[in-house]
Design an enzyme around this catalytic site. Sequence first.
Site, mmCIF file in Angstrom:
data_model
loop_
_atom_site.group_PDB
_atom_site.id
_atom_site.type_symbol
_atom_site.label_atom_id
_atom_site.label_comp_id
_atom_site.label_asym_id
_atom_site.label_seq_id
_atom_site.Cartn_x
_atom_site.Cartn_y
_atom_site.Cartn_z
ATOM 1 C CG HIS A 121 0.543 6.629 5.891
ATOM 2 N ND1 HIS A 121 1.699 7.077 6.507
ATOM 3 C CD2 HIS A 121 0.777 5.325 5.593
ATOM 4 C CE1 HIS A 121 2.578 6.082 6.587
ATOM 5 N NE2 HIS A 121 2.039 5.000 6.048
ATOM 6 C CD GLN B 290 3.502 5.723 2.960
ATOM 7 O OE1 GLN B 290 2.546 5.219 2.370
ATOM 8 N NE2 GLN B 290 4.469 5.000 3.512
ATOM 9 C CG HIS C 5 -0.369 1.123 7.481
ATOM 10 N ND1 HIS C 5 0.611 0.640 8.332
ATOM 11 C CD2 HIS C 5 0.286 1.904 6.582
ATOM 12 C CE1 HIS C 5 1.787 1.133 7.969
ATOM 13 N NE2 HIS C 5 1.625 1.899 6.906
ATOM 14 C CD GLU C 6 -1.243 2.411 2.997
ATOM 15 O OE1 GLU C 6 -0.736 3.543 3.107
ATOM 16 O OE2 GLU C 6 -0.560 1.365 2.997
ATOM 17 C CB CYS D 215 5.471 1.998 7.719
ATOM 18 S SG CYS D 215 4.948 3.512 6.882
ATOM 19 C CG LEU D 216 6.787 1.084 1.615
ATOM 20 C CD1 LEU D 216 6.056 1.447 0.326
ATOM 21 C CD2 LEU D 216 7.958 0.149 1.325
ATOM 22 N N GLY E 229 0.837 -1.194 0.000
ATOM 23 C CA GLY E 229 0.000 0.000 0.000
ATOM 24 C C GLY E 229 0.870 1.241 0.000
HETATM 25 O O1 GNR Z 1 4.200 -2.678 2.531
HETATM 26 C C1 GNR Z 1 3.586 -2.540 3.588
HETATM 27 N N1 GNR Z 1 3.320 -3.625 4.349
HETATM 28 C C2 GNR Z 1 2.475 -3.606 5.449
HETATM 29 C C3 GNR Z 1 2.481 -4.716 6.288
HETATM 30 C C4 GNR Z 1 1.648 -4.764 7.390
HETATM 31 C C5 GNR Z 1 0.804 -3.706 7.656
HETATM 32 C C6 GNR Z 1 0.797 -2.590 6.837
HETATM 33 C C7 GNR Z 1 1.624 -2.552 5.735
HETATM 34 S S1 GNR Z 1 1.577 -1.147 4.691
HETATM 35 C C8 GNR Z 1 3.211 -1.183 4.048
HETATM 36 C C9 GNR Z 1 3.374 -0.107 2.989
HETATM 37 C C10 GNR Z 1 3.184 1.249 3.610
HETATM 38 O O2 GNR Z 1 3.969 1.772 4.338
HETATM 39 N N2 GNR Z 1 2.047 1.841 3.372
HETATM 40 O O3 GNR Z 1 1.781 3.014 3.940
HETATM 41 NI NI NI Z 2 2.943 3.064 5.788
#
Ligand code: GNR
Ligand code: NI
Length: 166
Positions: free
Chosen positions: A137, A51, A133-134, A91-92, A46
């Site tokens: 953000h 980001q 999670h997104e 998270c990236l 995601g």
């Molecule tokens: O690549 C991603 N893997 C992930 C694994 C577990 C819970 C959430 C994520 S999102 C993350 C990519 C990212 O940072 N998206 O904002």
């Molecule tokens: Ni993230």
Amino acid sequence: MANLDILIYPDDRLRNVATPVTDVDEETRALISNMFETMYEAPGIGLAATQINVHQRVVVIDVSENKDQPLTLINPEIIESDGRVEHEEGCLSIPGIYEQVTRPELIKFAAIDRDGNPYEMEADGLLSICVQHEIDHLNGVLFVDHLSALKKRRIRKKMLKHEKDR
Ligand code: GNR
Ligand code: NI
């Protein structure tokens, strides 16, 4: 097409609250294409526009095994949630850090797709976690905000220490 730079924690710009998209136009679709490319390249499941330092409410997701189920969420909103589940998140924007986070297990969300059409979807498992999670953000929230103050402090310190390595 651009493979865009991802902001790294604790960058203050990750704390911006993104603005709703008023008009899904060619510019929005170009942003979405660039976001998918950046997400697949990373690789991640995601990516929120926040980001890549674009503060609009746009998210791309693909939790599929074969990376062939792209999902676009414009102005996403969680309209129902149920249960609690613990899952390891990464998270990236916080590379190398993986921690257990507790969130609602099942959600129903509303969003707009890349053609400008509103839709609703129910999600469980990894998709549910990723959507939450997104959306965090877009609101300037990171998964470390769901951890204890002690854990969060340790992660912040570690990220600052390794800043010079990047
Ligand atoms: O690549 C991603 N893997 C992930 C694994 C577990 C819970 C959430 C994520 S999102 C993350 C990519 C990212 O940072 N998206 O904002
Ligand atoms: Ni993230």
